[in-house]
Motif scaffolding. Structure first.
Motif, PDB file in Angstrom:
ATOM      1  N   LYS A   1       0.814  -1.215   0.000  1.00  0.00           N
ATOM      2  CA  LYS A   1       0.000   0.000   0.000  1.00  0.00           C
ATOM      3  C   LYS A   1       0.851   1.270   0.000  1.00  0.00           C
ATOM      4  N   GLU A   2       1.703   1.393   0.996  1.00  0.00           N
ATOM      5  CA  GLU A   2       2.546   2.586   1.162  1.00  0.00           C
ATOM      6  C   GLU A   2       3.961   2.144   1.514  1.00  0.00           C
TER       7      GLU A   2
ATOM      8  N   GLY B   1       6.249   3.674   3.379  1.00  0.00           N
ATOM      9  CA  GLY B   1       6.428   3.892   4.814  1.00  0.00           C
ATOM     10  C   GLY B   1       7.666   3.244   5.385  1.00  0.00           C
TER      11      GLY B   1
ATOM     12  N   PRO C   1       3.598   0.229  -5.458  1.00  0.00           N
ATOM     13  CA  PRO C   1       2.268   0.379  -4.860  1.00  0.00           C
ATOM     14  C   PRO C   1       1.252  -0.458  -5.635  1.00  0.00           C
TER      15      PRO C   1
END
Length: 196
Positions: free
Chosen positions: A49-50, A52, A63
């Motif tokens: 997703k991210e 991070g 992504p």
């Protein structure tokens, strides 16, 4: 050449924290598996997703382009992004899988011409520890468009080569429990004891 992908976009609901970042042998599982994939096929990326906390692991991040939590989105994103026809896709929570087993799946994909090669253990195919070709994308995209997110159903519609348990057990690097995933704190404690 081939590319390896670690799926890190799972919810980790039963674990209560991100499984991909839990350490096994002092290394986050996502990094442990990225290194195994790198040994099997040379190049690796993370899919989720991210970026991070994964940004510091030193691998490209792909992504998956959706807020929906379904492994199929990660597989599609990996194959769309990959510069190679042949790829390995691995969930971030199977720390016991051996690089030799991953390389054997890739070799079977190259030899078979199938859209995917999926091992079987415990009576179930293991599509999140499998070799996938870009030629599987049309079937995977149709599944997404039709709202079918079960990876086992997708394996059927993609006409993957599903290895029997006997065939899987003969692959180099196979050991019982190779595909066991870590979903709960209890399973994580067991893996910590087995893999110091």
């Amino acid at each position: 050449m081939a590319y390896g992908f670690v799926l890190v976009g799972g919810l980790s609901a039963r674990m209560g924290r991100d499984k991909a970042l839990l350490t096994v042998g002092g290394v986050p599982m996502a990094l442990l598996l990225a290194r195994k994939l790198e040994r099997a096929c040379g190049r690796t990326a993370l899919v989720g997703k991210e970026p991070g906390p994964f940004a510091e692991l030193g691998y490209p991040f792909v992504p998956d382009g959706t807020a929906e939590r379904a492994a199929l989105h990660g597989v599609v994103a990996a194959l769309e992004w990959s510069p190679d026809e042949e790829n390995l896709v691995l969930a971030a929570d199977v720390p016991a899988v051996a690089p030799e087993l991953l390389a054997a799946l890739l070799a079977r994909l190259a030899a078979s011409g199938a859209a995917a090669v999926v091992p079987t253990e415990g009576g179930y195919p293991q599509p999140l520890c499998a070799a996938w070709a870009k030629r599987a994308l049309p079937a995977l995209r149709r599944a997404v468009a039709g709202g079918v997110f079960s990876m086992r159903r997708v394996v059927d519609s993609a006409h993957a080569l599903v290895l029997s348990e006997e065939e899987t057990s003969r692959l180099p690097g196979f050991a019982p429990g190779a595909f066991r995933n870590v979903n709960t704190p209890e399973e994580y404690r067991a893996v910590e004891e087995e893999i110091p």
